[in-house]
Design a protein around this motif. Structure first.
Motif, PDB file in Angstrom:
ATOM      1  N   LYS A 145       0.835  -1.204   0.000  1.00  0.00           N
ATOM      2  CA  LYS A 145       0.000   0.000   0.000  1.00  0.00           C
ATOM      3  C   LYS A 145       0.867   1.251   0.000  1.00  0.00           C
ATOM      4  CE  LYS A 145      -3.758   2.422   0.517  1.00  0.00           C
ATOM      5  NZ  LYS A 145      -4.676   2.590  -0.582  1.00  0.00           N
ATOM      6  N   LEU A 146       1.916   1.251   0.792  1.00  0.00           N
ATOM      7  CA  LEU A 146       2.821   2.389   0.845  1.00  0.00           C
ATOM      8  C   LEU A 146       3.515   2.615  -0.493  1.00  0.00           C
ATOM      9  CD1 LEU A 146       4.143   4.536   2.670  1.00  0.00           C
ATOM     10  CD2 LEU A 146       5.871   2.835   3.229  1.00  0.00           C
ATOM     11  N   SER A 154       2.364   1.730  -3.455  1.00  0.00           N
ATOM     12  CA  SER A 154       1.401   2.199  -4.452  1.00  0.00           C
ATOM     13  C   SER A 154       1.095   3.675  -4.267  1.00  0.00           C
ATOM     14  CB  SER A 154       0.117   1.373  -4.392  1.00  0.00           C
ATOM     15  OG  SER A 154      -0.630   1.696  -3.247  1.00  0.00           O
ATOM     16  N   VAL A 155       1.047   4.145  -3.032  1.00  0.00           N
ATOM     17  CA  VAL A 155       0.811   5.570  -2.788  1.00  0.00           C
ATOM     18  C   VAL A 155       1.991   6.393  -3.287  1.00  0.00           C
ATOM     19  CG1 VAL A 155       0.607   7.295  -0.945  1.00  0.00           C
ATOM     20  CG2 VAL A 155      -0.767   5.218  -0.865  1.00  0.00           C
ATOM     21  N   ILE A 156       3.198   5.939  -3.013  1.00  0.00           N
ATOM     22  CA  ILE A 156       4.386   6.669  -3.452  1.00  0.00           C
ATOM     23  C   ILE A 156       4.484   6.696  -4.972  1.00  0.00           C
ATOM     24  CG2 ILE A 156       6.914   6.608  -3.481  1.00  0.00           C
ATOM     25  CD1 ILE A 156       6.758   5.561  -0.603  1.00  0.00           C
ATOM     26  N   SER A 214       2.034   6.266  -7.212  1.00  0.00           N
ATOM     27  CA  SER A 214       0.953   7.017  -7.850  1.00  0.00           C
ATOM     28  C   SER A 214       1.196   8.511  -7.730  1.00  0.00           C
ATOM     29  CB  SER A 214      -0.399   6.643  -7.255  1.00  0.00           C
ATOM     30  OG  SER A 214      -0.502   7.109  -5.927  1.00  0.00           O
ATOM     31  N   ALA A 215       1.743   8.958  -6.614  1.00  0.00           N
ATOM     32  CA  ALA A 215       2.073  10.379  -6.474  1.00  0.00           C
ATOM     33  C   ALA A 215       3.184  10.763  -7.448  1.00  0.00           C
ATOM     34  CB  ALA A 215       2.499  10.678  -5.045  1.00  0.00           C
ATOM     35  N   LYS A 216       4.127   9.860  -7.660  1.00  0.00           N
ATOM     36  CA  LYS A 216       5.214  10.125  -8.599  1.00  0.00           C
ATOM     37  C   LYS A 216       4.686  10.176 -10.031  1.00  0.00           C
ATOM     38  CE  LYS A 216       9.848   8.358  -9.499  1.00  0.00           C
ATOM     39  NZ  LYS A 216      10.761   7.245  -9.229  1.00  0.00           N
ATOM     40  N   GLN A 238       1.610  10.995 -10.993  1.00  0.00           N
ATOM     41  CA  GLN A 238       0.762  12.163 -11.206  1.00  0.00           C
ATOM     42  C   GLN A 238       1.601  13.390 -11.526  1.00  0.00           C
ATOM     43  OE1 GLN A 238      -1.661  12.561  -7.732  1.00  0.00           O
ATOM     44  NE2 GLN A 238      -3.042  10.909  -8.333  1.00  0.00           N
TER      45      GLN A 238
END
Length: 55
Positions: A22-23, A25-27, A29-31, A33
């Motif tokens: 999960k961590l 995927s968050v990192i 996806s922010a990269k 975007q």
């Protein structure tokens, strides 16, 4: 290694296996975007065209 040590390692491993994907995927996806380009706005050239009436 005692039973308590084994249970704590198992609990730690479970938390790591659930939290790390999960961590990541968050990192990621922010990269992604930040690197994606914004869509280009398309303007109509013929703004005075009439809409046909079928009545």
């Amino acid at each position: 290694m005692s039973l308590i040590d084994g249970l704590l390692l198992t609990l730690l491993n479970t938390v790591a296996c659930l939290a790390l994907p999960k961590l990541l995927s968050v990192i990621l996806s922010a990269k992604n975007q930040k690197t994606t380009l914004s869509p280009v706005t398309v303007n109509s050239q013929d703004s005075n065209s009439e809409i046909p009436s079928y009545s």
